[in-house]
Design an enzyme around this catalytic site. Structure first.
Site, PDB file in Angstrom:
ATOM      1  N   SER A  65       0.797  -1.238   0.000  1.00  0.00           N
ATOM      2  CA  SER A  65       0.000   0.000   0.000  1.00  0.00           C
ATOM      3  C   SER A  65       0.827   1.285   0.000  1.00  0.00           C
ATOM      4  CB  SER A  65      -0.928   0.019   1.209  1.00  0.00           C
ATOM      5  OG  SER A  65      -2.146  -0.575   0.860  1.00  0.00           O
ATOM      6  N   LYS A  68       0.687   3.293  -3.051  1.00  0.00           N
ATOM      7  CA  LYS A  68      -0.505   4.108  -3.383  1.00  0.00           C
ATOM      8  C   LYS A  68      -0.188   5.603  -3.342  1.00  0.00           C
ATOM      9  CE  LYS A  68      -3.692   0.584  -1.563  1.00  0.00           C
ATOM     10  NZ  LYS A  68      -4.467   0.158  -0.393  1.00  0.00           N
ATOM     11  N   TYR A 193      -1.629  -3.073 -11.183  1.00  0.00           N
ATOM     12  CA  TYR A 193      -1.730  -2.768  -9.752  1.00  0.00           C
ATOM     13  C   TYR A 193      -0.918  -3.760  -8.906  1.00  0.00           C
ATOM     14  CZ  TYR A 193      -3.842  -2.356  -5.098  1.00  0.00           C
ATOM     15  OH  TYR A 193      -4.032  -2.223  -3.741  1.00  0.00           O
ATOM     16  N   TYR A 245      -4.364   3.099   7.366  1.00  0.00           N
ATOM     17  CA  TYR A 245      -5.634   2.371   7.300  1.00  0.00           C
ATOM     18  C   TYR A 245      -6.655   2.992   8.248  1.00  0.00           C
ATOM     19  CZ  TYR A 245      -2.475  -1.077   5.202  1.00  0.00           C
ATOM     20  OH  TYR A 245      -1.535  -1.704   4.429  1.00  0.00           O
ATOM     21  N   VAL A 263       0.915  -3.798   3.828  1.00  0.00           N
ATOM     22  CA  VAL A 263       0.767  -5.089   4.517  1.00  0.00           C
ATOM     23  C   VAL A 263       2.029  -5.946   4.530  1.00  0.00           C
ATOM     24  CG1 VAL A 263      -1.724  -5.473   4.388  1.00  0.00           C
ATOM     25  CG2 VAL A 263      -0.286  -6.115   2.474  1.00  0.00           C
TER      26      VAL A 263
HETATM   27  N1  GLU Z   1      -1.503  -5.296  -2.622  1.00  0.00           N
HETATM   28  C1  GLU Z   1      -2.288  -5.215  -1.418  1.00  0.00           C
HETATM   29  C2  GLU Z   1      -3.770  -5.259  -1.749  1.00  0.00           C
HETATM   30  O1  GLU Z   1      -4.206  -4.634  -2.677  1.00  0.00           O
HETATM   31  C3  GLU Z   1      -1.937  -3.942  -0.742  1.00  0.00           C
HETATM   32  C4  GLU Z   1      -2.674  -3.812   0.529  1.00  0.00           C
HETATM   33  C5  GLU Z   1      -1.922  -3.098   1.590  1.00  0.00           C
HETATM   34  O2  GLU Z   1      -0.710  -3.029   1.655  1.00  0.00           O
HETATM   35  O3  GLU Z   1      -2.650  -2.589   2.440  1.00  0.00           O
HETATM   36  O4  GLU Z   1      -4.522  -5.916  -1.091  1.00  0.00           O
END
Ligand code: GLU
Length: 309
Positions: A65, A68, A193, A245, A263
């Protein structure tokens, strides 16, 4: 000047490590299960180009994440604010990062913000290029520029592992396709992604990228503005409101440093005009944040009064 000695950083990391036994390594992406629960490494990259680190700094982590924030910066640079916020909102959500519920109940049908999976997928959709390869290449070159070197790439193993099991992210995409938020082939978007999330680097790279955000998009080492000031400001605001989060509120109170977690156990932090922080600690708390990483940041922030609030 905060944290200038390795002994001090080692001491903080040793102390923070004590809580890792209470966390769990992510397993919903099968390849992430290989992470070692007891690991905790930290790097700090100061604006004068000096760095400090503690723990196994050679170890590479996938961004998950954290990517992002970087795809958001690139999409804003590619398409501008109006186009991006036509697809995704500004508001935090109290739901888990991969929740689908608000896509149905929110009247605008837009994902609430770019840091949850739905919002991040909508943002990645906007990265320019003629095909997935070119869009990925553009994102990777942008990240290489931010990290100041050319050897960053993605882990095919982690990307494939997520691609094969990304049923929920596929569902988010189909919801958004139905509502006209995205209009590309869902498998193509997931391909891009999952590779974006699997981009790998070590804590030092992560800290260096955090430093660029800390300096409002300016790389003080190469004296180069990489991200426009306004784009860096937007990204950092999302780091504060949604970066950790659905624990972002508590994190703002306990730590108060703009940060984004993933994560895989990574956290990237940006201490305004001073330094960037890169953390890797795969043991996660129940919200999906590195448990040792948060403990470390709380100690660092309290000791040096780093909270922006
Ligand atoms: N690639 C993970 C997903 O899309 C990233 C989630 C994360 O790091 O929170 O579920």
């Amino acid at each position: 000047m905060p944290c200038r000695s390795s002994e001090e950083l080692d001491g903080l990391v040793r102390e923070a490590k004590k809580v890792t036994k209470h966390g769990k390594v992510a397993n919903y992406i099968p390849a992430l299960q290989k992470g070692n629960r007891d690991d905790l490494s930290v790097a700090i990259y100061h604006a004068d180009g000096t760095c400090l680190s503690a723990g196994d700094i050679e170890q590479k982590i996938t961004l998950q994440s954290i990517s992002k924030v970087l795809s958001l910066a690139l999409a804003l640079m590619d398409c501008g604010e109006e186009c991006v916020f036509n697809k995704v909102g500004y508001e935090p959500t109290g739901d888990p990062f991969n929740s689908i519920i608000k896509l149905e109940t929110n009247h605008s049908r837009k994902p609430l913000n770019p840091m949850i999976n739905a919002g991040a997928l909508a943002v990645t959709h906007l990265i320019k290029g003629v095909n997935v390869e070119e869009r990925l290449e553009r994102l990777i070159s942008f990240i290489r520029d931010l990290a100041g070197h050319n050897v960053i790439t993605y882990s095919l193993e982690v990307a494939q592992s997520e691609f094969e099991t990304a049923f929920l992210n596929r569902s988010l995409c189909y919801y958004m396709k139905q509502d006209g938020i995205i209009d590309e082939d869902v498998e193509d978007l997931l391909d891009l992604y999952t590779k974006q999330c699997a981009i790998e680097m070590d804590c030092l790279d992560l800290a260096r990228i955090g430093l660029v955000f800390a300096m409002n998009g300016f790389d003080p080492v190469r004296e180069k503005q990489i991200i426009p000031v306004e784009v860096a400001r937007l990204c950092k605001t999302f780091m504060v409101t949604c970066g950790m989060y659905n624990a972002s509120g508590e994190f703002a109170i306990r730590v108060g440093i703009p940060a984004k977690s993933g994560v895989s156990g990574g956290i990237m932090g940006a201490v305004r005009n001073r330094f960037g922080i890169g953390i890797f600690g795969p043991a996660l708390d129940e919200k999906g944040n590195s448990i040792g990483g948060i403990e470390f940041l709380e100690m660092l922030s309290k000791r040096y009064e780093l909270s922006i609030f």
